[in-house]
Scaffold this motif. Structure first.
Motif, PDB file in Angstrom:
ATOM      1  N   LEU A   8       0.937  -1.302  -0.035  1.00 56.30           N
ATOM      2  CA  LEU A   8      -0.036  -0.076   0.003  1.00 56.30           C
ATOM      3  C   LEU A   8       0.854   1.270   0.031  1.00 56.30           C
ATOM      4  CD1 LEU A   8      -2.625  -1.111   2.728  1.00 56.30           C
ATOM      5  CD2 LEU A   8      -2.690  -1.374   0.349  1.00 56.30           C
ATOM      6  N   PHE A   9       0.485   2.308  -0.953  1.00 55.64           N
ATOM      7  CA  PHE A   9       1.406   3.478  -0.724  1.00 55.64           C
ATOM      8  C   PHE A   9       0.495   4.833  -0.202  1.00 55.64           C
ATOM      9  CE2 PHE A   9       3.473   0.613  -3.803  1.00 55.64           C
ATOM     10  CZ  PHE A   9       4.808   1.305  -3.756  1.00 55.64           C
ATOM     11  N   TYR A  10       1.213   5.353   0.585  1.00 51.52           N
ATOM     12  CA  TYR A  10       0.505   6.624   1.115  1.00 51.52           C
ATOM     13  C   TYR A  10       1.198   7.730   0.614  1.00 51.52           C
ATOM     14  CZ  TYR A  10      -1.539   2.819   4.214  1.00 51.52           C
ATOM     15  OH  TYR A  10      -2.273   1.868   4.597  1.00 51.52           O
ATOM     16  N   HIS A  11       0.756   8.930   0.434  1.00 52.36           N
ATOM     17  CA  HIS A  11       1.438  10.028   0.284  1.00 52.36           C
ATOM     18  C   HIS A  11       0.567  11.148   1.023  1.00 52.36           C
ATOM     19  CE1 HIS A  11      -1.732  11.631  -2.582  1.00 52.36           C
ATOM     20  NE2 HIS A  11      -1.814  10.457  -2.995  1.00 52.36           N
ATOM     21  N   TYR A  56      -7.917  -5.495   8.167  1.00 55.09           N
ATOM     22  CA  TYR A  56      -6.824  -5.280   7.428  1.00 55.09           C
ATOM     23  C   TYR A  56      -6.979  -5.089   5.846  1.00 55.09           C
ATOM     24  CZ  TYR A  56      -4.863  -6.154  11.971  1.00 55.09           C
ATOM     25  OH  TYR A  56      -4.566  -6.027  13.376  1.00 55.09           O
ATOM     26  N   LYS A  91      -2.874  -2.106  14.123  1.00 52.54           N
ATOM     27  CA  LYS A  91      -4.269  -2.084  14.830  1.00 52.54           C
ATOM     28  C   LYS A  91      -4.273  -2.834  15.949  1.00 52.54           C
ATOM     29  CE  LYS A  91      -6.971  -0.477  10.850  1.00 52.54           C
ATOM     30  NZ  LYS A  91      -7.837   0.354  11.339  1.00 52.54           N
ATOM     31  N   VAL A 130       1.673   3.173   9.846  1.00 53.38           N
ATOM     32  CA  VAL A 130       0.638   3.442   8.964  1.00 53.38           C
ATOM     33  C   VAL A 130       0.137   5.102   9.304  1.00 53.38           C
ATOM     34  CG1 VAL A 130      -1.758   2.901   8.100  1.00 53.38           C
ATOM     35  CG2 VAL A 130      -0.196   1.272   9.193  1.00 53.38           C
ATOM     36  N   GLY A 167      -1.789   7.974   9.742  1.00 51.87           N
ATOM     37  CA  GLY A 167      -3.170   7.924  10.323  1.00 51.87           C
ATOM     38  C   GLY A 167      -4.546   8.646   9.907  1.00 51.87           C
ATOM     39  N   GLU A 168      -4.311  10.021   9.998  1.00 52.73           N
ATOM     40  CA  GLU A 168      -5.557  10.750   9.946  1.00 52.73           C
ATOM     41  C   GLU A 168      -5.862  10.828   8.329  1.00 52.73           C
ATOM     42  OE1 GLU A 168      -7.819  12.257  11.740  1.00 52.73           O
ATOM     43  OE2 GLU A 168      -7.309  11.579  13.319  1.00 52.73           O
ATOM     44  N   ARG A 169      -6.753  10.237   8.024  1.00 58.66           N
ATOM     45  CA  ARG A 169      -7.172  10.456   6.748  1.00 58.66           C
ATOM     46  C   ARG A 169      -7.824  11.666   6.178  1.00 58.66           C
ATOM     47  NH1 ARG A 169      -9.361   5.940   3.770  1.00 58.66           N
ATOM     48  NH2 ARG A 169      -9.462   4.557   6.010  1.00 58.66           N
ATOM     49  N   SER A 170      -8.211  12.430   7.337  1.00 61.19           N
ATOM     50  CA  SER A 170      -8.644  13.647   7.157  1.00 61.19           C
ATOM     51  C   SER A 170      -7.569  14.840   6.963  1.00 61.19           C
ATOM     52  CB  SER A 170      -9.452  14.534   8.256  1.00 61.19           C
ATOM     53  OG  SER A 170      -8.617  14.120   9.545  1.00 61.19           O
ATOM     54  N   ARG A 205      -5.219  14.049   4.946  1.00 59.04           N
ATOM     55  CA  ARG A 205      -4.448  13.706   3.708  1.00 59.04           C
ATOM     56  C   ARG A 205      -5.086  14.645   2.590  1.00 59.04           C
ATOM     57  NH1 ARG A 205      -5.136   7.710   3.579  1.00 59.04           N
ATOM     58  NH2 ARG A 205      -4.401   7.974   5.727  1.00 59.04           N
ATOM     59  N   GLU A 237     -10.248   7.947  13.562  1.00 59.97           N
ATOM     60  CA  GLU A 237     -10.117   7.348  11.973  1.00 59.97           C
ATOM     61  C   GLU A 237     -11.642   6.673  11.607  1.00 59.97           C
ATOM     62  OE1 GLU A 237      -7.859   8.281  10.184  1.00 59.97           O
ATOM     63  OE2 GLU A 237      -7.790   6.735   8.401  1.00 59.97           O
ATOM     64  N   GLN A 296     -14.790  10.158   9.992  1.00 61.74           N
ATOM     65  CA  GLN A 296     -14.944  11.316   8.989  1.00 61.74           C
ATOM     66  C   GLN A 296     -16.134  10.997   7.785  1.00 61.74           C
ATOM     67  OE1 GLN A 296     -12.235   9.466   9.454  1.00 61.74           O
ATOM     68  NE2 GLN A 296     -10.655  10.800   9.632  1.00 61.74           N
ATOM     69  N   PHE A 341      -8.370   0.116   5.953  1.00 62.08           N
ATOM     70  CA  PHE A 341      -7.094  -0.177   5.784  1.00 62.08           C
ATOM     71  C   PHE A 341      -6.579  -0.064   4.255  1.00 62.08           C
ATOM     72  CE2 PHE A 341      -3.068  -2.024   6.277  1.00 62.08           C
ATOM     73  CZ  PHE A 341      -2.445  -1.685   7.737  1.00 62.08           C
ATOM     74  N   GLY A 380      -4.656   2.224   0.754  1.00 66.58           N
ATOM     75  CA  GLY A 380      -3.521   3.024   0.441  1.00 66.58           C
ATOM     76  C   GLY A 380      -4.142   4.221   0.134  1.00 66.58           C
ATOM     77  N   SER A 381      -3.195   5.152  -0.421  1.00 65.63           N
ATOM     78  CA  SER A 381      -3.749   6.493  -0.808  1.00 65.63           C
ATOM     79  C   SER A 381      -4.565   6.549  -1.982  1.00 65.63           C
ATOM     80  CB  SER A 381      -2.306   7.182  -1.201  1.00 65.63           C
ATOM     81  OG  SER A 381      -1.750   6.629  -2.451  1.00 65.63           O
TER      82      SER A 381
END
Lengths: 252, 381
Positions: A39-42, A102, A223, A243, A245-248, A250, B268, B271, B337, B339-340
């Motif tokens: 999984l990629f996060y930015h 997950y 988790k 990981v 965290g805060e989706r908000s 992003r 989390e 939202q 869970f 990714g972006s």
């Protein structure tokens, strides 16, 4: 008793997805059915952008919520600590997918994620949802353990390459691709990892490499608040959250 | 009380049965055509996170309506409140019809529904709410059929065997609470998680049961207000109307409290509440399906008007469906869970096949109810 577990060193992982590809090849997965995914996060906006990634197999939890919620016991846990799916009992209710924190379960009767639809290119025979030209030998497939190509209408998931690890010599502490005696029993994702970011072994064996790494490098599980107690540990240099965290926070 | 000495009921197909049955056959054939040609790809559910779509919403909606109707019937049958005797038989008829409609939708959604019939009872996964739900729904179906047979023989509500009525009540309660637990136990899905949810399900079930009873009471009389017995009209404008108002009030209370808590919290996954209140569906369900019917049923002068009762019942029924949809779907819009590629809520809208399953369920429930009415009318009960 053996309790198989995995350690993933995030300081070594380059996000190359060799694990994802090896898993798909070894287990004949369809596109979008990434039993092993990265999984990629930015976070942030240009020029202040942070990119991070997280390899994510099934966590093979000690206390798996997917097993608890399955109304038919189609999802079950082996004595050596691996969560498997009995495709002859699965009714396709997808409650296990709802209950997995997950997101590592897949129901491949949905719309295809890429074209052409490989289920039409290599149509299945009723016992298999598709018939890939490079699938594992028939004798290794096991519907009771969710190994091989699944029949239509059931949920599939990572098995820790159970067709390999279940044949490992008894009492072995680690399954390491560098050890000729255990190479063939090592899960595909561990075996192909170029920077050797993955380790696989017996969590109940105090002498295993995985236990040493967890202790020395302060391995963490994802988790923890869910109580699922994953058997996959991450090494992140001692940092707590691996990981974002805060989706908000992003950006979209 | 002795069983009324009535002859064995004769089956007289009504225009309602013929119409509903014909529409059901057409809808069922088309739905099965879609299902057989598209398979599960005909659904708009995906592996990205929305695993349960409109069919599960509809199944829960019908099931909870059925249990609500049984709970309403338990007032005279179990608690012995004799003033509610006139509603008992129609409640059981409607409960059975809603149950059949809901289970039919589930069977058409599930990949292996018949496997569930043996795999669930024989494997005893007692930790799973769905195991208990399947077990209880199975027993509930048998008990409802027995109750229906009892009523069809002309048995008066007061003479219905108490153990049977009590069992139906207990099972209806259990199913409703378990249905809430299916969602409320998911700690990592905060939109669903919480001990209050089974209680909210119970209130909504009761509310749905009552409004369906109100609507079908008028429907079975051809919406001719004058042909509804005076005693039934008084009941609808009196106690039944009060029950509806109280249930709607509690439903709104739960909805508002959950919304405020969700919007205030930073957990989390919560939202999705911001997304939820941005949707017209949320306000339509709250205002159109809650506040407006609350005014209708809370004010005696308004709820005494039969057409306003019908309007209020329809609004509540539609509002409940919208609320159930919002609850089930929005609880999945933020995958726990990912990714972006999934920073914002996922999108989902029902496919043609999914809408068809809902329509099939509605028409099947109507057909079953019409058949039961043709078999043994509730008009004089």
């Amino acid at each position: 008793m053996t309790k198989w577990g995995m350690v993933i060193d995030l300081d070594k992982c380059t996000g190359c997805q060799a694990c994802t590809t090896a898993c798909a090849m070894e287990n004949s997965r369809l596109p979008g059915e990434s039993w092993q995914d990265v999984l990629f996060y930015h976070e942030g906006t240009y020029p202040n952008v942070k990119l991070s990634w997280l390899p994510r197999p099934c966590m093979q939890c000690e206390n798996p919520s997917c097993v608890a919620v399955c109304p038919t016991k189609a999802t079950w846990k082996t004595e050596d600590g691996v969560v498997l799916v009995d495709w002859d009992k699965c009714i396709g209710c997808k409650y296990c997918m709802i209950a997995c924190p997950y997101g590592v379960r897949f129901y491949m009767d949905e719309k295809p994620v890429v074209q052409p639809d490989l289920r039409e290119v290599f149509p299945g025979d009723g016992n298999r949802i598709w018939n890939p030209p490079y699938k594992m030998p028939d004798h290794l497939e096991d519907r009771k353990r969710g190994i091989g190509v699944q029949p239509p209408g059931v949920v599939s998931k990572c098995t820790f390459c159970y067709h390999k690890i279940s044949k490992a010599p008894k009492g072995v502490a680690d399954l390491d691709e560098d050890n000729p005696e255990t190479r063939e029993y090592t899960p595909a994702c561990v075996r192909v990892c170029p920077p050797k970011a993955r380790y696989f072994g017996d969590l109940d064996n105090p002498d295993s490499k995985v236990n040493q790494l967890i202790a020395d490098k302060r391995g963490v599980r994802l988790k923890e608040e869910t109580g699922n107690k994953p058997q996959v540990y991450y090494l992140s240099g001692g940092g707590a959250p691996v990981v974002p965290g805060e989706r908000s926070q992003r950006t979209s | 009380m002795a069983t009324a000495a009535l002859a064995r009921p004769a089956f007289k197909p009504s225009p309602y049965l013929v119409g509903a049955g014909a529409l059901f056959v057409v809808a069922f054939v088309y739905a099965m055509y879609l299902k057989l040609t598209l398979g599960h790809a005909g659904f708009n559910t995906t592996n990205y996170g929305v695993f349960w779509g409109l069919p599960i919403v509809a199944y829960d909606y019908f099931l909870l309506t059925s249990t609500g109707l049984t709970l309403l019937a338990s007032l005279p049958l179990t608690l012995g409140l004799r003033q509610f005797d006139p509603i008992a038989k129609r409640c059981i008829w409607l409960a059975l019809a809603a149950l059949v409609g809901g289970v039919a939708i589930l069977f058409m959604e599930l990949a292996h529904p018949f496997r569930a019939l043996w795999a669930a009872p024989l494997n005893f996964q007692t930790a799973s709410p769905l195991f208990w739900k399947i077990l209880c729904v199975g027993a509930y179906t048998i008990v409802l059929v027995l109750l229906a047979l009892t009523f069809a023989r002309g048995t008066a509500p007061a003479a219905v065997p108490k153990p049977l009525a009590l069992l139906a009540t207990v099972l209806a309660l259990a199913i409703t609470l378990i249905a809430g637990s299916v969602y409320s136990m998911m700690i990592f899905r905060p939109f669903w998680y919480g001990g209050e949810l089974p209680v909210a399900f119970l209130i909504e079930s009761f509310m749905g049961g009552i409004v369906f009873f109100v609507f079908f009471t008028y429907l079975i009389h051809g919406f001719s207000v004058d042909s509804v017995p005076q005693s039934t009209r008084e009941l609808l404008a009196g106690s039944v109307g009060t029950f509806v108002a109280a249930a709607i009030f509690l439903h709104i209370l739960f909805a508002v409290v959950r919304t405020v808590a969700g919007l205030w919290s930073y957990g989390e996954g919560l939202q999705v509440w911001r997304y939820t209140v941005d949707q017209p569906l949320y306000w339509a369900a709250l205002i159109g399906g809650g506040i407006v019917p609350l005014v209708i049923f809370a004010l005696p002068a308004l709820r005494a008007q039969p057409w306003l009762q019908i309007l209020g019942a329809v609004l509540v029924a539609l509002g409940l469906l919208a609320s159930r949809y919002e609850f089930v779907i929005n609880g999945q819009l933020l995958p726990p869970f990912k990714g972006s590629w999934a920073p914002s809520p996922l999108s989902y809208e029902p496919s043609q096949l999914e809408w068809m399953l809902l329509i099939v369920g509605v028409l099947l429930a109507n057909t079953v109810y019409a058949a039961l009415e043709s078999w043994s009318s509730t008009k004089e009960s």
